[in-house]
Design a protein around this motif. Structure first.
Motif, PDB file in Angstrom:
ATOM      1  N   GLY A 124       0.666  -1.323  -0.088  1.00 21.21           N
ATOM      2  CA  GLY A 124       0.059  -0.246  -0.061  1.00 21.21           C
ATOM      3  C   GLY A 124       0.851   1.214  -0.018  1.00 21.21           C
ATOM      4  N   MET A 125       2.113   1.151  -0.353  1.00 18.43           N
ATOM      5  CA  MET A 125       2.867   2.450  -0.432  1.00 18.43           C
ATOM      6  C   MET A 125       2.651   3.092  -1.659  1.00 18.43           C
ATOM      7  SD  MET A 125       5.253   4.309   0.778  1.00 18.43           S
ATOM      8  CE  MET A 125       6.249   3.442   2.098  1.00 18.43           C
ATOM      9  N   THR A 126       2.283   4.337  -1.268  1.00 18.10           N
ATOM     10  CA  THR A 126       2.266   5.464  -2.217  1.00 18.10           C
ATOM     11  C   THR A 126       3.570   5.503  -3.145  1.00 18.10           C
ATOM     12  OG1 THR A 126       0.555   6.658  -1.218  1.00 18.10           O
ATOM     13  CG2 THR A 126       1.368   7.593  -3.333  1.00 18.10           C
ATOM     14  N   MET A 127       3.588   5.533  -4.323  1.00 16.79           N
ATOM     15  CA  MET A 127       4.768   5.386  -5.297  1.00 16.79           C
ATOM     16  C   MET A 127       4.611   5.982  -6.519  1.00 16.79           C
ATOM     17  SD  MET A 127       5.654   1.500  -4.481  1.00 16.79           S
ATOM     18  CE  MET A 127       6.907   0.830  -5.719  1.00 16.79           C
ATOM     19  N   ILE A 128       5.828   7.022  -7.072  1.00 17.35           N
ATOM     20  CA  ILE A 128       5.924   7.584  -8.070  1.00 17.35           C
ATOM     21  C   ILE A 128       7.076   7.034  -8.813  1.00 17.35           C
ATOM     22  CG2 ILE A 128       5.960   9.657  -9.648  1.00 17.35           C
ATOM     23  CD1 ILE A 128       4.499  11.323  -7.199  1.00 17.35           C
ATOM     24  N   VAL A 129       7.149   6.478  -9.736  1.00 17.17           N
ATOM     25  CA  VAL A 129       8.180   5.778 -10.546  1.00 17.17           C
ATOM     26  C   VAL A 129       8.508   6.246 -12.079  1.00 17.17           C
ATOM     27  CG1 VAL A 129       9.273   3.434 -10.764  1.00 17.17           C
ATOM     28  CG2 VAL A 129       7.438   3.696  -9.304  1.00 17.17           C
ATOM     29  N   VAL A 130       9.747   6.841 -12.050  1.00 12.64           N
ATOM     30  CA  VAL A 130      10.133   7.046 -13.476  1.00 12.64           C
ATOM     31  C   VAL A 130      10.864   5.864 -13.954  1.00 12.64           C
ATOM     32  CG1 VAL A 130      11.857   8.438 -14.887  1.00 12.64           C
ATOM     33  CG2 VAL A 130      10.575   9.286 -13.080  1.00 12.64           C
ATOM     34  N   THR A 131      10.482   5.180 -15.020  1.00 15.69           N
ATOM     35  CA  THR A 131      10.941   3.894 -15.370  1.00 15.69           C
ATOM     36  C   THR A 131      10.857   3.612 -16.714  1.00 15.69           C
ATOM     37  OG1 THR A 131      11.054   1.692 -14.861  1.00 15.69           O
ATOM     38  CG2 THR A 131       8.918   2.648 -15.071  1.00 15.69           C
ATOM     39  N   HIS A 132      11.606   2.959 -17.290  1.00 17.04           N
ATOM     40  CA  HIS A 132      11.384   2.361 -18.827  1.00 17.04           C
ATOM     41  C   HIS A 132      10.827   0.905 -18.655  1.00 17.04           C
ATOM     42  CE1 HIS A 132      12.900   6.010 -20.719  1.00 17.04           C
ATOM     43  NE2 HIS A 132      13.923   6.098 -19.851  1.00 17.04           N
ATOM     44  N   GLU A 133      10.780   0.522 -17.494  1.00 18.26           N
ATOM     45  CA  GLU A 133      10.365  -1.283 -17.547  1.00 18.26           C
ATOM     46  C   GLU A 133       8.909  -1.011 -17.581  1.00 18.26           C
ATOM     47  OE1 GLU A 133      12.388  -3.591 -17.021  1.00 18.26           O
ATOM     48  OE2 GLU A 133      14.241  -2.564 -16.714  1.00 18.26           O
ATOM     49  N   MET A 134       8.544  -1.614 -18.990  1.00 18.22           N
ATOM     50  CA  MET A 134       7.114  -1.596 -19.177  1.00 18.22           C
ATOM     51  C   MET A 134       6.365  -2.806 -18.814  1.00 18.22           C
ATOM     52  SD  MET A 134       6.579   1.077 -21.039  1.00 18.22           S
ATOM     53  CE  MET A 134       7.993   1.992 -21.050  1.00 18.22           C
ATOM     54  N   GLY A 135       7.320  -3.637 -18.281  1.00 15.98           N
ATOM     55  CA  GLY A 135       6.446  -4.895 -17.577  1.00 15.98           C
ATOM     56  C   GLY A 135       6.242  -4.442 -16.359  1.00 15.98           C
ATOM     57  N   PHE A 136       6.947  -3.897 -15.537  1.00 17.28           N
ATOM     58  CA  PHE A 136       6.490  -3.391 -14.009  1.00 17.28           C
ATOM     59  C   PHE A 136       5.333  -2.295 -14.327  1.00 17.28           C
ATOM     60  CE2 PHE A 136       6.817  -0.029 -11.184  1.00 17.28           C
ATOM     61  CZ  PHE A 136       7.064  -0.657  -9.705  1.00 17.28           C
ATOM     62  N   ALA A 137       5.400  -1.455 -15.132  1.00 17.36           N
ATOM     63  CA  ALA A 137       4.283  -0.516 -15.348  1.00 17.36           C
ATOM     64  C   ALA A 137       3.075  -1.301 -15.726  1.00 17.36           C
ATOM     65  CB  ALA A 137       4.502   0.230 -16.658  1.00 17.36           C
ATOM     66  N   ARG A 138       3.001  -2.488 -16.515  1.00 19.18           N
ATOM     67  CA  ARG A 138       1.812  -3.013 -16.620  1.00 19.18           C
ATOM     68  C   ARG A 138       1.257  -3.569 -15.506  1.00 19.18           C
ATOM     69  NH1 ARG A 138       4.274  -4.558 -21.555  1.00 19.18           N
ATOM     70  NH2 ARG A 138       3.295  -3.820 -23.507  1.00 19.18           N
ATOM     71  N   GLU A 139       2.201  -4.356 -14.942  1.00 17.78           N
ATOM     72  CA  GLU A 139       1.685  -5.339 -13.675  1.00 17.78           C
ATOM     73  C   GLU A 139       1.431  -4.611 -12.573  1.00 17.78           C
ATOM     74  OE1 GLU A 139       3.926  -8.985 -11.273  1.00 17.78           O
ATOM     75  OE2 GLU A 139       4.987  -8.306 -13.136  1.00 17.78           O
ATOM     76  N   VAL A 140       2.145  -3.534 -12.028  1.00 16.75           N
ATOM     77  CA  VAL A 140       1.961  -2.682 -10.865  1.00 16.75           C
ATOM     78  C   VAL A 140       1.422  -1.529 -10.801  1.00 16.75           C
ATOM     79  CG1 VAL A 140       3.431  -2.112  -8.718  1.00 16.75           C
ATOM     80  CG2 VAL A 140       4.241  -4.400 -10.129  1.00 16.75           C
ATOM     81  N   ALA A 141       1.750  -0.768 -11.797  1.00 17.39           N
ATOM     82  CA  ALA A 141       0.938   0.496 -11.654  1.00 17.39           C
ATOM     83  C   ALA A 141      -0.314   0.578 -11.682  1.00 17.39           C
ATOM     84  CB  ALA A 141       1.665   1.415 -12.867  1.00 17.39           C
ATOM     85  N   SER A 142      -1.043   1.493 -11.115  1.00 13.35           N
ATOM     86  CA  SER A 142      -2.324   1.871 -11.135  1.00 13.35           C
ATOM     87  C   SER A 142      -2.615   2.921 -12.040  1.00 13.35           C
ATOM     88  CB  SER A 142      -2.852   2.425  -9.826  1.00 13.35           C
ATOM     89  OG  SER A 142      -2.087   2.862  -8.962  1.00 13.35           O
ATOM     90  N   ARG A 143      -1.556   3.659 -12.529  1.00  9.84           N
ATOM     91  CA  ARG A 143      -1.759   4.757 -13.685  1.00  9.84           C
ATOM     92  C   ARG A 143      -0.144   4.914 -14.191  1.00  9.84           C
ATOM     93  NH1 ARG A 143      -2.962  10.649 -12.454  1.00  9.84           N
ATOM     94  NH2 ARG A 143      -2.942   9.856 -10.233  1.00  9.84           N
ATOM     95  N   ALA A 144      -0.533   5.275 -15.579  1.00 10.46           N
ATOM     96  CA  ALA A 144       0.834   5.444 -16.243  1.00 10.46           C
ATOM     97  C   ALA A 144       0.678   6.987 -16.804  1.00 10.46           C
ATOM     98  CB  ALA A 144       0.856   4.621 -17.439  1.00 10.46           C
ATOM     99  N   VAL A 145       1.643   7.890 -16.621  1.00 13.69           N
ATOM    100  CA  VAL A 145       1.567   9.296 -17.156  1.00 13.69           C
ATOM    101  C   VAL A 145       2.692   9.457 -18.024  1.00 13.69           C
ATOM    102  CG1 VAL A 145       1.618  11.438 -16.216  1.00 13.69           C
ATOM    103  CG2 VAL A 145       0.367   9.944 -14.988  1.00 13.69           C
TER     104      VAL A 145
END
Length: 255
Positions: free
Chosen positions: A201-222
């Motif tokens: 439940g940690m609030t996180m903002i992540v700058v990344t190029h890991e699209m797999g992580f974005a798909r699997e974990v992120a609630s939102r992509a900006v």
């Protein structure tokens, strides 16, 4: 606890001389949300992260974390920069993990994790060390508490850096391309720790190029480009069905 979003960015502008790096960014991040920032180099993603904990002051706009104005206070209707102790207090509630691990080379893994709680929070050393061991276990490094950075792989060093940020019990975690300096086979171990944090439940903002992580974990992509937010949505929406031409052009190069 405040009821509103954990992070509220309102019309943020940041210039370096004539170069305008943030051109009116507004963004809300809800509690427990994991937001990934995508975009080409120079789009303003890292600058936005650095403004969130006032490593970089804004030229105009406002940033609130947990309902508190970051870096400034209001005086007679105008914003003035906060005093350093107040900035430090607010910054202590925001964990930040950089591309480069920035560990103290002369301290062990445990020493790196306990340094800030002992020095900044005045936590008794015994208590800090108990917490440090717990955190190193949490990031899968229980066996490396006495290892120095030079004895650890890049992935292990980055996991120590995450444990160090968590030691300050932050409300918000910022990650600036945390896997970009790692060998490919070490990326997964760092992403696994971040996935576990998201699950907690940690609030996180992540700058990344890991699209797999974005798909699997992120609630939102900006998606950001040239200092503005071009488009945002769920990772599935943004990655599979982008609406803006700039987003489509960027994704066609990396997917």
């Amino acid at each position: 606890m405040n009821e509103g979003p954990m992070v509220r960015v309102i019309d943020a502008h940041k210039r370096y001389g004539r170069l305008e790096v943030l051109r009116g960014v507004s963004l809300d991040v809800q509690r427990g949300e994991v937001v990934v920032l995508l975009g080409p180099s120079g789009s303003g993603k890292t600058t936005l992260l650095r403004c969130l904990n006032h490593l970089e002051p804004l030229n105009s706009g406002r940033i609130y974390v947990d309902g508190e104005l970051v870096g400034y206070r209001e005086r007679n209707g105008r914003l003035v920069e906060d005093r350093e102790p107040e900035i430090a207090r607010k910054r202590a509630a925001i964990g930040m993990v950089f591309q480069r691990f920035n560990l103290f080379p002369h301290l062990t893994a445990l020493g790196n994790v306990t340094a800030a709680p002992v020095r900044v929070k005045k936590m008794p050393r015994k208590e800090a060390e108990e917490m440090g061991r717990r955190l190193l276990e949490k990031v899968g490094l229980a066996a490396k508490v006495d290892g120095y950075p030079s004895q650890l792989s890049g992935g292990q060093q980055q996991r120590v850096a995450i444990a160090r940020a968590l030691a300050m019990e932050p409300k918000l975690m910022l990650f600036d391309e945390p896997t970009s300096a790692l060998d490919p086979e070490l990326v997964g171990e760092v992403l696994d720790v971040m996935k576990a944090l998201a699950k907690d439940g940690m609030t996180m903002i992540v700058v990344t190029h890991e699209m797999g992580f974005a798909r699997e974990v992120a609630s939102r992509a900006v998606f950001m480009d040239e200092g503005v937010i071009v488009e945002e949505g769920t990772p599935a929406q943004l990655l599979q069905d982008p609406q803006q031409e700039r987003t489509k052009a960027f994704l066609s190069r990396i997917l």
